[in-house]
Structures are given as C-alpha cells and as structure tokens.
Write a protein that holds these residues in place. Structure first.
Motif, PDB file in Angstrom:
ATOM      1  N   LYS A  37       0.281   1.902  -1.441  1.00  0.00           N
ATOM      2  CA  LYS A  37      -1.141   2.232  -1.484  1.00  0.00           C
ATOM      3  C   LYS A  37      -1.841   1.769  -0.214  1.00  0.00           C
ATOM      4  N   GLY A  42      -8.255   5.074   0.596  1.00  0.00           N
ATOM      5  CA  GLY A  42      -8.397   5.764  -0.679  1.00  0.00           C
ATOM      6  C   GLY A  42      -7.193   6.598  -1.057  1.00  0.00           C
ATOM      7  N   VAL A  43      -5.991   6.189  -0.592  1.00  0.00           N
ATOM      8  CA  VAL A  43      -4.778   6.945  -0.912  1.00  0.00           C
ATOM      9  C   VAL A  43      -3.721   6.055  -1.549  1.00  0.00           C
ATOM     10  N   TRP A  45       0.612   6.478  -2.971  1.00  0.00           N
ATOM     11  CA  TRP A  45       1.810   7.294  -3.089  1.00  0.00           C
ATOM     12  C   TRP A  45       2.491   6.970  -4.398  1.00  0.00           C
ATOM     13  N   LYS A  55       4.649  11.802  -3.917  1.00  0.00           N
ATOM     14  CA  LYS A  55       3.369  12.495  -3.748  1.00  0.00           C
ATOM     15  C   LYS A  55       2.319  11.528  -3.210  1.00  0.00           C
ATOM     16  N   MET A  56       1.529  12.010  -2.257  1.00  0.00           N
ATOM     17  CA  MET A  56       0.380  11.249  -1.792  1.00  0.00           C
ATOM     18  C   MET A  56      -0.847  11.779  -2.525  1.00  0.00           C
ATOM     19  N   LEU A  57      -1.592  10.870  -3.137  1.00  0.00           N
ATOM     20  CA  LEU A  57      -2.784  11.230  -3.887  1.00  0.00           C
ATOM     21  C   LEU A  57      -3.982  10.529  -3.262  1.00  0.00           C
ATOM     22  N   ASP A  58      -5.107  11.223  -3.212  1.00  0.00           N
ATOM     23  CA  ASP A  58      -6.312  10.597  -2.680  1.00  0.00           C
ATOM     24  C   ASP A  58      -7.420  10.607  -3.722  1.00  0.00           C
ATOM     25  N   TYR A  62      -8.550  13.895  -6.350  1.00  0.00           N
ATOM     26  CA  TYR A  62      -8.080  13.675  -7.717  1.00  0.00           C
ATOM     27  C   TYR A  62      -8.938  12.643  -8.431  1.00  0.00           C
TER      28      TYR A  62
END
Length: 67
Positions: A37, A42-43, A45, A55-58, A62
């Motif tokens: 993280k 603000g991301v 994985w 996956k990379m999530l922000d 999301y």
C-alpha cells in the motif's frame, strides 16, 4: 436489522494481509488480500481471490471496504 456498509476513507487503517473489497456503483468488482500500500497516494495492491492476479486499486476509482 439493516446491514451498514462502511467504506474506507483512510488507507492508514489498511494493513498487508487484510482482505479487501473494491466496489463501483454498488457492485463488487474485486476481492483480495492486501500485498502492498501507498496511503500517501491513495493506492493499494491486492492479490485477487480466485484468479491470483495482482491488482492496483485507488481510492478515487473504487469504494474500498475491509471484509
């Protein structure tokens, strides 16, 4: 009794090994275990459950929730 969903607004509360859900428009899009993280960006994985994909999530794209 109503089920209350609280989404994460601060990634400092998320830690490696936590199970995380990523939602868009009320639909669950991704579910997995946090691997890395960067709260200042603000991301986060995750290693996606089922596929094993990383996956990379922000937090902008999301609604994130601990499971």
């Amino acid at each position: 009794m109503a089920d209350t969903v609280s989404f994460i607004d601060d990634l400092t509360t998320v830690h490696v090994g936590h199970r995380l859900e990523a939602w868009i428009g009320g639909s669950l899009r991704h579910l997995g275990i946090v691997e890395e993280k960067l709260p200042e960006l603000g991301v986060v994985w995750i290693r996606e459950t089922g596929t094993g994909a990383r996956k990379m999530l922000d937090m902008i794209g999301y609604d994130l929730r601990l499971r």
